[in-house]
Motif scaffolding. Structure first.
Motif, PDB file in Angstrom:
ATOM      1  N   ASN A 242       0.803  -1.233   0.000  1.00 16.05           N
ATOM      2  CA  ASN A 242       0.000   0.000   0.000  1.00 16.05           C
ATOM      3  C   ASN A 242       0.836   1.283   0.000  1.00 16.05           C
ATOM      4  O   ASN A 242       0.528   2.248   0.694  1.00 16.05           O
ATOM      5  CB  ASN A 242      -0.948   0.017   1.204  1.00 16.05           C
ATOM      6  N   GLY A 243       1.884   1.297  -0.793  1.00  8.65           N
ATOM      7  CA  GLY A 243       2.652   2.520  -0.972  1.00  8.65           C
ATOM      8  C   GLY A 243       2.312   3.166  -2.303  1.00  8.65           C
ATOM      9  O   GLY A 243       1.663   2.561  -3.159  1.00  8.65           O
ATOM     10  N   ASP A 244       2.771   4.410  -2.479  1.00  4.90           N
ATOM     11  CA  ASP A 244       2.449   5.119  -3.718  1.00  4.90           C
ATOM     12  C   ASP A 244       2.948   4.374  -4.946  1.00  4.90           C
ATOM     13  O   ASP A 244       2.249   4.256  -5.946  1.00  4.90           O
ATOM     14  CB  ASP A 244       3.060   6.522  -3.678  1.00  4.90           C
ATOM     15  N   LYS A 245       4.161   3.861  -4.866  1.00  9.47           N
ATOM     16  CA  LYS A 245       4.721   3.189  -6.040  1.00  9.47           C
ATOM     17  C   LYS A 245       3.998   1.888  -6.356  1.00  9.47           C
ATOM     18  O   LYS A 245       4.068   1.387  -7.475  1.00  9.47           O
ATOM     19  CB  LYS A 245       6.208   2.911  -5.830  1.00  9.47           C
ATOM     20  N   ALA A 246       3.283   1.355  -5.371  1.00  9.59           N
ATOM     21  CA  ALA A 246       2.546   0.109  -5.606  1.00  9.59           C
ATOM     22  C   ALA A 246       1.349   0.333  -6.515  1.00  9.59           C
ATOM     23  O   ALA A 246       0.903  -0.589  -7.201  1.00  9.59           O
ATOM     24  CB  ALA A 246       2.089  -0.488  -4.278  1.00  9.59           C
ATOM     25  N   TRP A 247       0.797   1.559  -6.515  1.00  4.80           N
ATOM     26  CA  TRP A 247      -0.420   1.825  -7.276  1.00  4.80           C
ATOM     27  C   TRP A 247      -0.186   2.674  -8.527  1.00  4.80           C
ATOM     28  O   TRP A 247      -1.054   2.737  -9.399  1.00  4.80           O
ATOM     29  CB  TRP A 247      -1.444   2.538  -6.387  1.00  4.80           C
ATOM     30  N   ASP A 248       0.973   3.342  -8.618  1.00  5.95           N
ATOM     31  CA  ASP A 248       1.209   4.256  -9.734  1.00  5.95           C
ATOM     32  C   ASP A 248       1.049   3.588 -11.086  1.00  5.95           C
ATOM     33  O   ASP A 248       0.475   4.160 -12.020  1.00  5.95           O
ATOM     34  CB  ASP A 248       2.613   4.876  -9.623  1.00  5.95           C
ATOM     35  N   GLU A 249       1.572   2.384 -11.235  1.00  2.23           N
ATOM     36  CA  GLU A 249       1.525   1.674 -12.512  1.00  2.23           C
ATOM     37  C   GLU A 249       0.757   0.363 -12.404  1.00  2.23           C
ATOM     38  O   GLU A 249       0.914  -0.522 -13.244  1.00  2.23           O
ATOM     39  CB  GLU A 249       2.968   1.399 -12.980  1.00  2.23           C
ATOM     40  N   HIS A 250      -0.083   0.271 -11.389  1.00  2.00           N
ATOM     41  CA  HIS A 250      -0.769  -0.993 -11.123  1.00  2.00           C
ATOM     42  C   HIS A 250      -1.693  -1.407 -12.273  1.00  2.00           C
ATOM     43  O   HIS A 250      -1.887  -2.608 -12.505  1.00  2.00           O
ATOM     44  CB  HIS A 250      -1.567  -0.874  -9.822  1.00  2.00           C
ATOM     45  N   TRP A 251      -2.233  -0.430 -12.972  1.00  2.00           N
ATOM     46  CA  TRP A 251      -3.157  -0.741 -14.066  1.00  2.00           C
ATOM     47  C   TRP A 251      -2.508  -1.626 -15.134  1.00  2.00           C
ATOM     48  O   TRP A 251      -3.184  -2.437 -15.779  1.00  2.00           O
ATOM     49  CB  TRP A 251      -3.671   0.550 -14.718  1.00  2.00           C
ATOM     50  N   ILE A 252      -1.191  -1.476 -15.307  1.00  2.00           N
ATOM     51  CA  ILE A 252      -0.478  -2.278 -16.308  1.00  2.00           C
ATOM     52  C   ILE A 252      -0.656  -3.770 -16.028  1.00  2.00           C
ATOM     53  O   ILE A 252      -0.787  -4.582 -16.952  1.00  2.00           O
ATOM     54  CB  ILE A 252       1.020  -1.915 -16.309  1.00  2.00           C
ATOM     55  N   PHE A 253      -0.709  -4.123 -14.737  1.00  2.00           N
ATOM     56  CA  PHE A 253      -0.725  -5.533 -14.341  1.00  2.00           C
ATOM     57  C   PHE A 253      -2.130  -6.125 -14.303  1.00  2.00           C
ATOM     58  O   PHE A 253      -2.308  -7.275 -13.905  1.00  2.00           O
ATOM     59  CB  PHE A 253      -0.013  -5.680 -12.994  1.00  2.00           C
ATOM     60  N   TRP A 254      -3.108  -5.321 -14.715  1.00  2.00           N
ATOM     61  CA  TRP A 254      -4.450  -5.832 -14.978  1.00  2.00           C
ATOM     62  C   TRP A 254      -4.750  -5.783 -16.476  1.00  2.00           C
ATOM     63  O   TRP A 254      -5.195  -6.770 -17.058  1.00  2.00           O
ATOM     64  CB  TRP A 254      -5.502  -5.019 -14.209  1.00  2.00           C
ATOM     65  N   VAL A 255      -4.492  -4.653 -17.075  1.00  2.00           N
ATOM     66  CA  VAL A 255      -4.815  -4.485 -18.499  1.00  2.00           C
ATOM     67  C   VAL A 255      -3.965  -5.426 -19.361  1.00  2.00           C
ATOM     68  O   VAL A 255      -4.492  -6.114 -20.250  1.00  2.00           O
ATOM     69  CB  VAL A 255      -4.593  -3.019 -18.930  1.00  2.00           C
TER      70      VAL A 255
END
Length: 287
Positions: A242-255
């Motif tokens: 739950n840090g900022d870097k965990a969510w910044d590019e998280h969409w890549i790992f779903w899309v």
């Protein structure tokens, strides 16, 4: 002396006869499925399998980073290295798919579930329940890692998938698409009833090529994205860290994984298995 020729219709019958049986397509929505214990048993199996998968693999990643941390007295060449991490991911998939294939199908990955749903191998209800179970299992698995390795968990990034320096988001997305395509394509091929019937003289333990696919993809993409190809794996790590870097590019790992799974499903079902041609032929015969 004339050569005997078989009647054309007999030849056609011989070559058109199937030596395998395709299972019927799963219904899109089957509410009766909600009344069956087998559905919930399968969801529990997916939950536990994904929990164990994340626990072992993220613990391996954090352990390696600690052993290779020179500031903590480690050795740059110490630990299992990228090769060992790839083996941990591929080996766990091999073991867990082997254990759960007869119960839930051994998906352990929302992208795999999505691909099989597109191919009508599972219903929408089962697919959604599997994905929820996989994500919850991933969260719990990483939660156990944080509980047991609290001293190192935050220091070494919590096993979160992030883009490596020097790579753009476009490169990361492409790596996730291609990597997931490889995985889901192997899943379709290893579980294809036609292949099993035609190549019965070459026994294939389906979890083995699937595990090797995960291993090989990790070798190729760990230096780029840390290798997601499994939205539940990326989501569980991001939620617990739950840090900022965990969510910044998280969409890549779903899309990325969902696009890769979509392409693999279309390629296998409509090109390799000629689903589009069969559908067109059926349409013409009914016209």
């Amino acid at each position: 002396m004339t050569k005997e020729v078989e009647p054309a219709h007999e030849q056609a019958t011989e070559y058109s006869a199937k030596d395998y049986t395709d299972p019927p397509p799963a219904p899109l929505i089957d509410f009766e499925e909600l009344t069956k214990w087998s559905l919930y048993r399968a969801a529990i199996a997916e939950f536990i399998a994904t929990l164990l998968f994340l626990y072992i693999t993220v613990l391996t990643v954090i352990g390696y980073k600690h052993q290779a941390d020179t500031k903590a007295g480690g050795d740059v060449c110490g630990g299992v290295g990228i090769l060992g991490i790839a083996w941990a991911f591929g080996g766990m998939i091999f073991v867990l798919v082997y254990c759960t294939a007869g119960i839930s199908g051994g998906h352990i990955n929302p992208a795999v579930t999505f691909g099989l749903f597109l191919a009508r191998k599972v219903s929408l209800i089962r697919a959604v329940l599997y994905m929820v179970a996989q994500c919850l299992g991933a969260i719990c698995g990483v939660g156990f890692v944080k509980a047991f390795q609290s001293a190192y968990y935050n220091r070494y990034g919590g096993g979160v998938n992030i883009m490596a320096p020097g790579h753009t988001k476009g490169v990361g997305l492409a790596a996730e698409i291609i990597g997931t395509f490889v995985l889901v394509y192997v899943v379709f091929s290893a579980t294809d009833p036609k292949r099993s019937a035609r190549d019965s003289h070459v026994p294939v333990l389906a979890p083995l090529p699937i595990g090797f696919a995960v291993f090989m993809v990790h070798l190729a993409t760990i230096p780029i994205t840390g290798t997601g190809i499994n939205p539940a794996r990326s989501f569980g790590a991001a939620v617990i860290f739950n840090g900022d870097k965990a969510w910044d590019e998280h969409w890549i790992f779903w899309v990325g994984p969902f696009i890769g799974a979509f392409i693999a499903a279309v390629y296998h079902q409509y090109i390799l298995r000629a689903g589009a041609i069969k559908a067109l032929g059926s349409f013409r015969s009914n016209a």
